[in-house]
Design a protein around this motif. Sequence first.
Motif, PDB file in Angstrom:
ATOM      1  N   LEU A  70       0.833  -1.205   0.000  1.00  0.00           N
ATOM      2  CA  LEU A  70       0.000   0.000   0.000  1.00  0.00           C
ATOM      3  C   LEU A  70       0.865   1.252   0.000  1.00  0.00           C
ATOM      4  O   LEU A  70       0.698   2.130  -0.855  1.00  0.00           O
ATOM      5  N   TYR A  71       1.810   1.338   0.917  1.00  0.00           N
ATOM      6  CA  TYR A  71       2.603   2.565   1.039  1.00  0.00           C
ATOM      7  C   TYR A  71       3.486   2.794  -0.184  1.00  0.00           C
ATOM      8  O   TYR A  71       3.716   3.939  -0.588  1.00  0.00           O
ATOM      9  N   CYS A  72       3.975   1.706  -0.769  1.00  0.00           N
ATOM     10  CA  CYS A  72       4.864   1.839  -1.925  1.00  0.00           C
ATOM     11  C   CYS A  72       4.108   2.113  -3.229  1.00  0.00           C
ATOM     12  O   CYS A  72       4.740   2.254  -4.284  1.00  0.00           O
ATOM     13  N   ALA A  73       2.785   2.187  -3.161  1.00  0.00           N
ATOM     14  CA  ALA A  73       2.028   2.622  -4.347  1.00  0.00           C
ATOM     15  C   ALA A  73       2.419   4.049  -4.713  1.00  0.00           C
ATOM     16  O   ALA A  73       2.333   4.444  -5.880  1.00  0.00           O
ATOM     17  N   ASN A  74       2.845   4.809  -3.736  1.00  0.00           N
ATOM     18  CA  ASN A  74       3.336   6.164  -3.974  1.00  0.00           C
ATOM     19  C   ASN A  74       4.733   6.084  -4.584  1.00  0.00           C
ATOM     20  O   ASN A  74       5.676   5.681  -3.911  1.00  0.00           O
ATOM     21  N   PRO A  75       4.896   6.452  -5.849  1.00  0.00           N
ATOM     22  CA  PRO A  75       6.213   6.320  -6.495  1.00  0.00           C
ATOM     23  C   PRO A  75       7.259   7.270  -5.912  1.00  0.00           C
ATOM     24  O   PRO A  75       8.458   7.101  -6.167  1.00  0.00           O
ATOM     25  N   ASN A  76       6.806   8.242  -5.125  1.00  0.00           N
ATOM     26  CA  ASN A  76       7.723   9.218  -4.542  1.00  0.00           C
ATOM     27  C   ASN A  76       7.939   8.996  -3.048  1.00  0.00           C
ATOM     28  O   ASN A  76       8.481   9.871  -2.371  1.00  0.00           O
ATOM     29  N   GLN A  77       7.525   7.838  -2.543  1.00  0.00           N
ATOM     30  CA  GLN A  77       7.582   7.614  -1.102  1.00  0.00           C
ATOM     31  C   GLN A  77       9.031   7.613  -0.603  1.00  0.00           C
ATOM     32  O   GLN A  77       9.939   7.132  -1.278  1.00  0.00           O
ATOM     33  N   THR A  78       9.194   8.158   0.597  1.00  0.00           N
ATOM     34  CA  THR A  78      10.513   8.178   1.238  1.00  0.00           C
ATOM     35  C   THR A  78      10.445   7.634   2.660  1.00  0.00           C
ATOM     36  O   THR A  78      11.447   7.683   3.373  1.00  0.00           O
ATOM     37  N   SER A  79       9.287   7.126   3.054  1.00  0.00           N
ATOM     38  CA  SER A  79       9.097   6.758   4.466  1.00  0.00           C
ATOM     39  C   SER A  79       9.249   5.276   4.768  1.00  0.00           C
ATOM     40  O   SER A  79       9.278   4.891   5.935  1.00  0.00           O
TER      41      SER A  79
END
Length: 230
Positions: free
Chosen positions: A146-155
């Motif tokens: 779920l969180y890695c669906a964001n291609p710009n994630q840094t968390s």
Amino acid sequence: MMYDIPELEMTADVTSQEHAYQRLRHAILVGAIPTGVTLTMRGLADKLDIGLTPIREALRRLSSEAAIQMQDNRRMLVPTMTAGRFDDLIATRIALETHAAKRALPYVSNILIDDLRAIDAQMDAALTADDYDALTVLNQAFHSQLYCANPNQTSMSLVESVWLQLGPFQREVITALETFYVVDRHKEILTALKTRDETALAAAIQHDIEDGVGSAGKDAIASRSKAKMA
């Protein structure tokens, strides 16, 4: 205290040093090494059938991630959980993961939702079978996808650091989840994703953490404190 280190499939191009690190890290994540267990480089080298140098470097990395504590006698241990540390880790998890979920929401596709639903079904089966290693791995897969669906994630690196510190203690209390986890919050997460409801998504993530390991962990710490006072 006896412990096992689960096998972990690695590709042929992975170095022995990286293999040792990944395998020990996985063991801590799923709680295969209980809290308070003393570790030695020689003992770990024997268990992994590997030299001391890769073990030494793996332990250095795990120490920097707060997954183990170095002791004065050159031994290491998986830290025991205190009430204050547990509360802080749970609060940090909630802050990081609600942020990550909200940032990922615009990128969530129906295909991803179906994939997450399939993982949730596997979790239900693992819980029924008392397969706690699988349950832990699947739960982390659900959240990380779920969180890695964001291609710009840094968390994710921060989220995984908290998971690593909670892993051994979470395994100790996971058998109590059936008692505390009356509502399946993953179903609420899936509904919020389907309706694109950011507020409901953040609430479901928070409740998932609080009602799962949060409640069970607080109860376990309270029971341990009462036992010491008796």
